[in-house]
Design a protein around this motif. Structure first.
Motif, PDB file in Angstrom:
ATOM      1  N   VAL A 138       0.827  -1.208   0.000  1.00 42.12           N
ATOM      2  CA  VAL A 138       0.000   0.000   0.000  1.00 42.12           C
ATOM      3  C   VAL A 138       0.861   1.258   0.000  1.00 42.12           C
ATOM      4  N   GLU A 139       0.531   2.183  -0.886  1.00 40.14           N
ATOM      5  CA  GLU A 139       1.035   3.551  -0.845  1.00 40.14           C
ATOM      6  C   GLU A 139      -0.087   4.418  -0.283  1.00 40.14           C
ATOM      7  N   ALA A 140       0.180   5.126   0.787  1.00 41.78           N
ATOM      8  CA  ALA A 140      -0.837   6.000   1.365  1.00 41.78           C
ATOM      9  C   ALA A 140      -0.774   7.365   0.705  1.00 41.78           C
ATOM     10  N   GLY A 141      -1.882   7.814   0.126  1.00 40.86           N
ATOM     11  CA  GLY A 141      -1.946   9.119  -0.504  1.00 40.86           C
ATOM     12  C   GLY A 141      -2.290  10.192   0.504  1.00 40.86           C
ATOM     13  N   VAL A 142      -1.354  11.112   0.740  1.00 41.37           N
ATOM     14  CA  VAL A 142      -1.516  12.188   1.719  1.00 41.37           C
ATOM     15  C   VAL A 142      -1.529  13.506   0.973  1.00 41.37           C
ATOM     16  N   TRP A 143      -2.630  14.236   1.075  1.00 44.73           N
ATOM     17  CA  TRP A 143      -2.798  15.479   0.322  1.00 44.73           C
ATOM     18  C   TRP A 143      -2.610  16.735   1.179  1.00 44.73           C
ATOM     19  N   THR A 144      -2.809  16.616   2.479  1.00 46.21           N
ATOM     20  CA  THR A 144      -2.826  17.785   3.365  1.00 46.21           C
ATOM     21  C   THR A 144      -2.143  17.458   4.694  1.00 46.21           C
ATOM     22  N   VAL A 145      -1.934  18.497   5.491  1.00 50.07           N
ATOM     23  CA  VAL A 145      -1.413  18.306   6.847  1.00 50.07           C
ATOM     24  C   VAL A 145      -2.374  17.455   7.668  1.00 50.07           C
ATOM     25  N   ALA A 146      -3.663  17.667   7.482  1.00 48.32           N
ATOM     26  CA  ALA A 146      -4.660  16.873   8.209  1.00 48.32           C
ATOM     27  C   ALA A 146      -4.561  15.390   7.850  1.00 48.32           C
TER      28      ALA A 146
END
Length: 244
Positions: A138-146
């Protein structure tokens, strides 16, 4: 185990509509040709969005298996990943789970090596567990600080995609939030649209791997037209290396 990326992964098509670019690959045979050229140009991993016969995105096992098998036939040593974007099932979490669960029917050859899962989408934790049981990294997609702060199971994930979708998002703040939250795993930094090329350069300066492809941009760093994914790979490697 997911092989680390030193510099660059190619994103062949994304959710773009057929015809948005003359070289946009959709069908399995087109994905194979595009992947082979991109890997020859220097891409170390391939990310793609499988399609149905009509060209729309699909998470169904038959479509995923056909796309992965076609690319693996010409890039046997290259890790191949796919999307799990919730938009593909119209925002329906249960339908997505059913479709991804169907990947259990695929042989190891036809099954993707990894899949991208967006932290901000409902059902993130459950989908990560399902993919892990399937043997899909799994690659976790992180778009924001939250998103970074919410990545509570990050220690179990081999790669975190820091995906800068808007020029207003500060990549340094997102990267710092991952550190503060104690999230382990490889960081891959990339952007889309107007953020694409600045993030390639920033990744080079930080020594982080990045991503490029017709999913992220249809033009080169100066806004010039590009022929295909392979040209984007060559341009991105030049930008990344120059910034390093």
């Amino acid at each position: 185990m997911l092989r680390p990326i030193a510099r660059l992964k190619v994103a062949l098509n994304g959710g773009r509509r057929p015809g948005e670019h003359p070289a946009l690959p959709c069908a399995p045979a087109e994905l194979a040709v595009a992947a082979q050229a991109a890997v020859a140009a220097g891409a170390e991993a391939v990310h793609l969005h499988p399609r149905r016969a009509g060209g729309t995105e699909s998470l169904d096992a038959a479509d995923v298996g056909a796309a992965v098998a076609a690319v693996r036939a010409v890039c046997p040593a290259t890790p191949i990943g796919v999307t799990t974007g919730l938009w593909v099932t119209g925002g329906d979490v249960a339908t997505r789970s059913l479709a991804v669960g169907g990947w259990a029917e695929l042989s190891r050859y036809d099954r993707p090596d990894f899949a991208s899962v967006n932290v901000s989408e409902p059902g993130f934790t459950e989908l990560v567990l399902m993919l892990t049981e399937l043997g899909v990294a799994v690659e976790a997609g992180v778009w924001t600080v939250a998103d970074a702060a919410a990545l509570s199971i990050g220690a179990t994930l081999p790669r975190v995609l820091v995906e800068i979708m808007s020029p207003e998002t500060d990549p340094a703040a997102v990267l710092a939030a991952l550190e503060t939250a104690g999230v382990r795993g490889e960081r891959l930094l990339h952007g889309e649209g107007a953020s694409c090329w600045p993030m390639v350069a920033l990744a080079g300066r930080l020594g982080l791997p990045t991503r490029i492809g017709l999913e992220d941009t249809l033009t080169g760093p100066s806004g010039e037209p590009v022929a295909d994914n392979a040209e984007l790979v060559r341009l991105a490697l030049s930008v990344w290396s120059s910034a390093a």
